[in-house]
Design a protein around this motif. Structure first.
Motif, PDB file in Angstrom:
ATOM      1  N   TYR A  92      36.606  23.334  52.873  1.00 30.00           N
ATOM      2  CA  TYR A  92      36.245  24.741  52.999  1.00 30.00           C
ATOM      3  C   TYR A  92      35.723  25.037  54.401  1.00 30.00           C
ATOM      4  O   TYR A  92      35.318  24.138  55.143  1.00 30.00           O
ATOM      5  CB  TYR A  92      35.180  25.110  51.961  1.00 30.00           C
ATOM      6  N   ALA A 143      34.963  29.772  52.283  1.00 30.57           N
ATOM      7  CA  ALA A 143      36.374  30.076  52.054  1.00 30.57           C
ATOM      8  C   ALA A 143      37.198  28.797  52.034  1.00 30.57           C
ATOM      9  O   ALA A 143      36.928  27.850  52.783  1.00 30.57           O
ATOM     10  CB  ALA A 143      36.895  31.011  53.139  1.00 30.57           C
ATOM     11  N   ASP A 144      38.189  28.770  51.179  1.00 33.51           N
ATOM     12  CA  ASP A 144      39.084  27.620  51.077  1.00 33.51           C
ATOM     13  C   ASP A 144      39.744  27.364  52.430  1.00 33.51           C
ATOM     14  O   ASP A 144      40.266  28.290  53.069  1.00 33.51           O
ATOM     15  CB  ASP A 144      40.144  27.887  50.008  1.00 33.51           C
ATOM     16  N   SER A 151      43.849  28.145  51.968  1.00 36.46           N
ATOM     17  CA  SER A 151      44.297  29.486  51.563  1.00 36.46           C
ATOM     18  C   SER A 151      43.427  30.603  52.125  1.00 36.46           C
ATOM     19  O   SER A 151      43.835  31.766  52.111  1.00 36.46           O
ATOM     20  CB  SER A 151      44.307  29.586  50.034  1.00 36.46           C
ATOM     21  N   ASP A 152      42.225  30.298  52.579  1.00 32.92           N
ATOM     22  CA  ASP A 152      41.246  31.268  53.075  1.00 32.92           C
ATOM     23  C   ASP A 152      40.640  32.117  51.956  1.00 32.92           C
ATOM     24  O   ASP A 152      39.890  33.052  52.217  1.00 32.92           O
ATOM     25  CB  ASP A 152      41.859  32.178  54.154  1.00 32.92           C
ATOM     26  N   GLN A 153      40.953  31.796  50.690  1.00 32.57           N
ATOM     27  CA  GLN A 153      40.361  32.548  49.581  1.00 32.57           C
ATOM     28  C   GLN A 153      38.855  32.316  49.543  1.00 32.57           C
ATOM     29  O   GLN A 153      38.377  31.192  49.693  1.00 32.57           O
ATOM     30  CB  GLN A 153      40.975  32.117  48.241  1.00 32.57           C
ATOM     31  N   LEU A 189      35.497  31.483  48.101  1.00 28.90           N
ATOM     32  CA  LEU A 189      35.115  30.671  46.950  1.00 28.90           C
ATOM     33  C   LEU A 189      33.661  30.875  46.546  1.00 28.90           C
ATOM     34  O   LEU A 189      33.272  30.564  45.418  1.00 28.90           O
ATOM     35  CB  LEU A 189      35.351  29.188  47.253  1.00 28.90           C
ATOM     36  N   MET A 217      35.939  39.014  45.016  1.00 28.64           N
ATOM     37  CA  MET A 217      36.383  37.686  44.605  1.00 28.64           C
ATOM     38  C   MET A 217      37.262  37.743  43.370  1.00 28.64           C
ATOM     39  O   MET A 217      38.147  36.902  43.184  1.00 28.64           O
ATOM     40  CB  MET A 217      35.168  36.783  44.372  1.00 28.64           C
ATOM     41  N   GLU A 220      40.604  37.894  44.308  1.00 31.81           N
ATOM     42  CA  GLU A 220      40.991  36.712  45.076  1.00 31.81           C
ATOM     43  C   GLU A 220      41.134  37.040  46.565  1.00 31.81           C
ATOM     44  O   GLU A 220      42.081  36.632  47.242  1.00 31.81           O
ATOM     45  CB  GLU A 220      42.272  36.089  44.522  1.00 31.81           C
ATOM     46  N   ILE A 221      40.159  37.750  47.087  1.00 29.04           N
ATOM     47  CA  ILE A 221      40.186  38.183  48.477  1.00 29.04           C
ATOM     48  C   ILE A 221      40.053  36.984  49.412  1.00 29.04           C
ATOM     49  O   ILE A 221      39.431  35.974  49.074  1.00 29.04           O
ATOM     50  CB  ILE A 221      39.047  39.199  48.729  1.00 29.04           C
ATOM     51  N   THR A 222      40.637  37.094  50.590  1.00 32.07           N
ATOM     52  CA  THR A 222      40.463  36.071  51.621  1.00 32.07           C
ATOM     53  C   THR A 222      39.345  36.517  52.568  1.00 32.07           C
ATOM     54  O   THR A 222      38.975  37.699  52.626  1.00 32.07           O
ATOM     55  CB  THR A 222      41.747  35.863  52.437  1.00 32.07           C
ATOM     56  N   GLU A 260      40.630  39.198  54.896  1.00 34.71           N
ATOM     57  CA  GLU A 260      40.706  40.528  54.285  1.00 34.71           C
ATOM     58  C   GLU A 260      39.324  41.159  54.164  1.00 34.71           C
ATOM     59  O   GLU A 260      39.154  42.360  54.417  1.00 34.71           O
ATOM     60  CB  GLU A 260      41.374  40.432  52.917  1.00 34.71           C
TER      61      GLU A 260
END
Length: 465
Positions: free
Chosen positions: A367, A394-395, A398-400, A402, A422, A425-427, A430
């Motif tokens: 992360y 953030a992952d 994927s930049d999601q 977490l 979240m 599933e926002i990055t 974003e």
């Protein structure tokens, strides 16, 4: 015998919401409550605590009014009796509001304690409606929880749970708190602000052991600055209670205080429901076993809130209530309980949602971290509340987003933005692109999102090549 489509047991944040929603959806609905509308949260939990904390915050602001160019002549003092009276007034208004909502939804209320006779029948065993038998197609159990007081704690008038502490007639000179979790830390900050000498004993290595480590560490530092003594990593033993005070040992040191607050957990209120008669199973601690749809081992009986022992928060119970009613009306939805925000009303506040760094490391998840301090935020400086930060995890691939963890001014309000973000599933990219109004505390969320990728304009960062 009275017959209903749905019978809800317990009128806390889970139960009264379930009853209102069931009534709104056209179900003939009964609600059984043995005490007051609102349950623990409204009567001896969230609302009274936060009302008293609000009073303490006004007191603190008045003491520091000169910092804002405001001169107050005369003595500034906290009137505990008036604070208690205001607390009771707030509780009364909210109780009346719930009663009105239940009435408008067509819910029939039975005062008393519910006890199952079978899977489809419940008897009101005590209270105003004692002797009434209710038959229903579906039942929703929402009986909540009580403070846990282990057997090694002696009994005495000076050993209190949060329930008794909220109605203490006079401010003590000193308070010893057993347990450095959410309840213990909130009360520590409240009473310390009002001039009480506070000591917190937490047997684990840090206070708020389930919270992001950086947030817990900063809170401990801020609490120490307010004169709160925190003793970590050693249990409180040899607890004694007399008519004049309490004492206990931490290692070789003896601690003494006017009162001891026991805040080491809660237990379910399920023992008096006669659950075996309904075929409802519990675990060894008395929590009701449910599936992902909150259905118990009895197919027509559901259970929500503290009684199931998962996430013991009022808003989680209310969300579960709506989820169950949607299932009953044939429109089941996935429950998003994993994204339940946690709010801690300490000084400073903490708001958190999703995974912590400790959890991500233990799960082996790669992360990235973005942090932004309130000290660099114009609105926080204007408010003279610059302690704390917003942290976004953030992952790495994927930049999601977490997890989001906030400690600082209005953190419990700011965390609300993170929930829907979240859920979608926002990055981090974003979240950073979303324009946040200036000057606001909410800008810290945007800045922390930019910081995940080293693109925060208001923090020193290395130039990219």
């Amino acid at each position: 015998m009275e017959k209903f489509d749905v019978c809800v047991i317990g009128a806390g944040p889970g139960g009264y919401v379930a009853a209102i929603r069931a009534g709104q959806c056209g179900f003939k609905t009964a609600l059984v409550e043995k005490a007051f509308f609102g349950g623990t949260c409204l009567n001896v939990g969230c609302i009274p605590t936060k009302t008293l904390i609000a009073g303490a915050e006004v007191y603190a602001s008045a003491k520091h009014a000169a910092d804002f160019g405001v001169e107050i002549s005369g003595e500034v003092r906290a009137d505990w009796k008036k604070m208690l009276a205001r607390k009771d007034e707030v509780i009364g208004k909210l109780r009346n509001g719930i009663a009105s909502l239940l009435k408008s939804a067509g819910v029939t209320v039975f005062g008393g304690r519910g006890e199952f006779l079978s899977r489809r029948q419940l008897m009101v065993a005590a209270g105003e409606a004692a002797g009434t038998v209710i038959e229903a197609d579906k039942f929703i159990i929402a009986t909540g929880s009580d403070p846990l007081v282990p057997g090694f704690i002696p009994k005495g008038d000076r050993i209190l749970t949060s329930t008794e502490l909220l109605s203490l007639p006079k401010l003590p000179k000193s308070l010893l708190i057993l347990g450095g979790g959410v309840i213990g830390c909130e009360f520590a900050c409240l009473f310390a602000e009002l001039g009480v000498e506070v000591t917190v004993v937490e047997m684990l290595p840090q206070i708020l052991p389930q919270t992001d480590g950086e947030c817990a560490k900063l809170l401990a530092k801020q609490m120490a600055g307010k004169g709160i003594r925190i003793l970590n990593g050693t249990p409180l033993t040899d607890i004694r209670c007399t008519a004049r005070g309490v004492s206990g040992k931490v290692g070789d040191e003896t601690l003494k205080a006017d009162y001891l607050l026991v805040s080491i957990g809660r237990k379910p209120v399920t023992a008096d429901l006669n659950l075996p008669a309904a075929g409802v199973k519990t675990d060894q601690r008395g929590f009701i076993e449910v599936d992902d749809s909150f259905r118990t081992s009895a197919p027509n009986i559901y259970a929500i809130g503290d009684a199931v022992g998962r996430i013991m928060l009022a808003h989680w119970a209310s969300a579960a209530a709506g989820n169950v009613v949607n299932t009953l009306r044939g429109k089941p939805e996935e429950f998003t309980g994993a994204l339940t925000p946690g709010c801690i009303f300490t000084s400073p506040e903490i708001g958190t949602i999703g995974k912590s760094e400790e959890q991500l490391r233990s799960e082996g998840v790669a992360y990235n971290v973005g942090k932004f301090p309130f000290a660099a935020l114009g609105k926080a400086m204007a408010m003279n509340q610059t302690e704390g930060f917003v942290k976004i995890l953030a992952d790495a691939e994927s930049d999601q987003v977490l997890g989001i963890h906030i400690i600082g001014p209005h953190a419990t309000d700011l965390i609300a933005e993170a929930g829907p973000a979240m859920l979608m599933e926002i990055t981090a990219k974003e979240l950073g692109r979303a324009i946040h109004a200036h000057p606001t505390l909410g800008e810290a969320m945007m800045e922390a999102a930019h910081a995940v990728h080293g693109e925060c304009a208001h923090m020193p960062t290395r130039k990219k090549r």
